[in-house]
Design an enzyme around this catalytic site. Structure first.
Site, PDB file in Angstrom:
ATOM      1  N   GLU A  55      -5.739  -5.012   9.001  1.00  0.00           N
ATOM      2  CA  GLU A  55      -4.726  -4.006   9.319  1.00  0.00           C
ATOM      3  C   GLU A  55      -4.394  -4.036  10.809  1.00  0.00           C
ATOM      4  O   GLU A  55      -5.135  -4.584  11.623  1.00  0.00           O
ATOM      5  CB  GLU A  55      -5.233  -2.616   8.949  1.00  0.00           C
ATOM      6  CG  GLU A  55      -5.529  -2.416   7.481  1.00  0.00           C
ATOM      7  CD  GLU A  55      -5.972  -1.004   7.181  1.00  0.00           C
ATOM      8  OE1 GLU A  55      -5.160  -0.270   6.589  1.00  0.00           O
ATOM      9  OE2 GLU A  55      -7.096  -0.643   7.520  1.00  0.00           O
ATOM     10  N   ASN A  89      -5.065   5.039  -1.816  1.00  0.00           N
ATOM     11  CA  ASN A  89      -6.318   5.580  -1.281  1.00  0.00           C
ATOM     12  C   ASN A  89      -6.902   6.618  -2.230  1.00  0.00           C
ATOM     13  O   ASN A  89      -6.183   7.471  -2.750  1.00  0.00           O
ATOM     14  CB  ASN A  89      -6.078   6.209   0.093  1.00  0.00           C
ATOM     15  CG  ASN A  89      -5.812   5.170   1.152  1.00  0.00           C
ATOM     16  OD1 ASN A  89      -6.733   4.572   1.689  1.00  0.00           O
ATOM     17  ND2 ASN A  89      -4.546   4.940   1.452  1.00  0.00           N
ATOM     18  N   GLU A 148       0.855  -1.190   0.000  1.00  0.00           N
ATOM     19  CA  GLU A 148       0.000   0.000   0.000  1.00  0.00           C
ATOM     20  C   GLU A 148       0.886   1.233   0.000  1.00  0.00           C
ATOM     21  O   GLU A 148       1.848   1.322   0.771  1.00  0.00           O
ATOM     22  CB  GLU A 148      -0.925   0.020   1.215  1.00  0.00           C
ATOM     23  CG  GLU A 148      -1.814   1.265   1.258  1.00  0.00           C
ATOM     24  CD  GLU A 148      -2.738   1.327   2.456  1.00  0.00           C
ATOM     25  OE1 GLU A 148      -3.503   2.322   2.553  1.00  0.00           O
ATOM     26  OE2 GLU A 148      -2.706   0.412   3.293  1.00  0.00           O
ATOM     27  N   GLU A 172      -8.386   2.033  -2.817  1.00  0.00           N
ATOM     28  CA  GLU A 172      -8.998   1.922  -1.494  1.00  0.00           C
ATOM     29  C   GLU A 172      -9.905   3.126  -1.262  1.00  0.00           C
ATOM     30  O   GLU A 172      -9.431   4.267  -1.242  1.00  0.00           O
ATOM     31  CB  GLU A 172      -7.933   1.820  -0.413  1.00  0.00           C
ATOM     32  CG  GLU A 172      -7.070   0.570  -0.550  1.00  0.00           C
ATOM     33  CD  GLU A 172      -6.190   0.331   0.659  1.00  0.00           C
ATOM     34  OE1 GLU A 172      -6.351   1.065   1.674  1.00  0.00           O
ATOM     35  OE2 GLU A 172      -5.351  -0.586   0.607  1.00  0.00           O
ATOM     36  N   ASP A 177     -12.205   0.516   2.626  1.00  0.00           N
ATOM     37  CA  ASP A 177     -11.298   0.737   3.747  1.00  0.00           C
ATOM     38  C   ASP A 177     -12.089   0.975   5.030  1.00  0.00           C
ATOM     39  O   ASP A 177     -13.238   1.412   5.020  1.00  0.00           O
ATOM     40  CB  ASP A 177     -10.406   1.940   3.443  1.00  0.00           C
ATOM     41  CG  ASP A 177      -9.115   1.909   4.235  1.00  0.00           C
ATOM     42  OD1 ASP A 177      -8.893   0.951   4.998  1.00  0.00           O
ATOM     43  OD2 ASP A 177      -8.318   2.844   4.090  1.00  0.00           O
TER      44      ASP A 177
END
Length: 411
Positions: free
Chosen positions: A358, A239, A180, A271, A301
């Protein structure tokens, strides 16, 4: 490193003495003790704020909740450890309330506290406190002016300061699944800034779109570089602000960027952060559908944090959900959190959705997760976010981080 100053609020003289001795054994000698909220408040007023407050909940008269509200309103404690014999769910809800009030909660423990646990929490606080002292302060509102007045000619200079840090995602067996891309601002005066310190101001200044396109370009460029160097594609996640999906040009621009880097759309996961809207706009639905038709992957997310997650999963074409750290941290000791994660994994499997968990920070949470299924993992226990050079070194330690099975790139 300064020595810690700790307040103990405990109405049992025996437990108060035991906690005091535990603190001394951990090298903490500046200790304020109180058997009531009133006494604790007087002590803080007389001797000043503390680093950590250890707070019981149940006592006659004013209780631990009153103490927590006092600490939140006065800022007289930098961090809080809640210690009580109440039921686990009540303890967790009190911790959640304290966080909503703005307090940093190190732990919510059931009595009795063990010396080892208390020592570990204090050591963790010491380490993070030292790191925090090295961090630059948050950007201030007056710095909006130069941001909002940037010209087109000045924007490239700002983009050069926005750098991508990469955090690996791995399978339970250590197999590398992708990375990421997370933004850091290498500010010329303030040093390296974390997103929390500048994203609200960047958004307010109307620069989220340039920042997002910069991150997309940077992440795809790195994926292409990895392909050229290794012969295998590196999946990257970026993101995306939901508002950008309202633009009809977003998907065509993204296709052009993928073509520029000669990458298939399947290497990119977008995301989308959950928001408080109960339904998605038609423009968002159309944009997400088009992105899936192109071949991009879509991730919801912070699953479980917003108000409308289930509905959004049913109405939008997500391929993945991300379970945030607040549901994972401490899962090994909290059966309720384990039940939430297990439920999300079951639901995702039945909906043919992938899952990324996460915030895996400890071996115990990693092991607890292993009993529930086989999601992708992301967190400090795997690896911290790192700049490109550090990630390349991390990837070069080949056998330790096995590539996900993927087709070799065409010559």
């Amino acid at each position: 490193m300064h020595s810690l100053k700790v307040l103990i609020l405990e109405d049992s003289p025996f437990q108060l003495m035991a906690l005091h001795q535990m603190l001394n054994a951990s090298g903490v000698f500046d200790v304020l003790t109180a058997e009531s909220v009133e006494a604790a408040c007087r002590s803080l007023e007389r001797r000043g704020a503390v680093d950590v407050a250890i707070c019981d909940l149940q006592m006659e008269g004013a209780d631990g909740l009153d103490m927590i509200r006092h600490l939140a309103s006065t800022g007289q404690a930098k961090a809080l450890i809640i210690l009580s014999s109440v039921e686990r769910n009540v303890l967790d809800n009190v911790a959640q309330l304290a966080r909503h009030l703005g307090l940093r909660v190190l732990a919510a423990l059931q009595k009795p506290a063990s010396p080892a646990t208390l020592h570990r929490l204090l050591e963790s606080y010491r380490q993070r406190d030292v790191q925090a002292e090295r961090l630059p302060p948050l950007l201030e509102v007056h710095e909006l002016v130069p941001l909002s007045e940037l010209t087109e000619q000045e924007l490239p200079q700002l983009k050069a300061q926005w750098q991508a840090y990469y955090q690996p995602k791995v399978a339970m067996d250590g197999q590398l699944l992708g990375v990421e891309a997370l933004v850091r601002w290498h500010h010329p005066q303030r040093g390296v800034l974390s997103p929390a310190s500048f994203l609200p101001l960047v958004s307010y200044a109307g620069l989220m779109e340039p920042l997002t396109w910069h991150m997309l370009d940077t992440a795809l460029q790195f994926s292409a570089h990895t392909r050229d160097a290794s012969g295998r594609h590196l999946s990257v996640s970026v993101n995306i602000p939901p508002a950008m999906l309202e633009h009809r040009t977003f998907a065509p621009q993204l296709v052009a960027l993928l073509k520029q880097h000669r990458l298939p759309a399947r290497v990119l996961t977008l995301e989308v952060v959950e928001n408080r809207e109960t339904t998605a706009s038609e423009e968002q639905v159309e944009a997400l559908l088009r992105l899936r038709m192109i071949g991009c992957r879509l991730s919801l997310d912070d699953y479980g944090v917003g108000d409308s997650n289930i509905q959004r999963l049913l109405e939008l074409p997500f391929s993945e959900i991300k379970i945030p750290s607040q549901f994972v941290r401490g899962m090994a000791e909290d059966g309720r959190k384990a039940a939430v994660v297990a439920g999300a994994l079951i639901m995702a499997r039945r909906m043919s959705l992938d899952v990324v968990v996460e915030g895996i920070e400890t071996a115990s949470d990693y092991q607890a997760l292993g009993t529930l299924g086989a999601p992708a993992l992301q967190g400090y226990y795997v690896a911290r976010p790192m700049p490109r050079a550090a990630l390349e070194q991390w990837l070069a330690n080949a056998q330790a981080h096995v590539w996900n099975a993927a087709e070799d790139c065409p010559a």
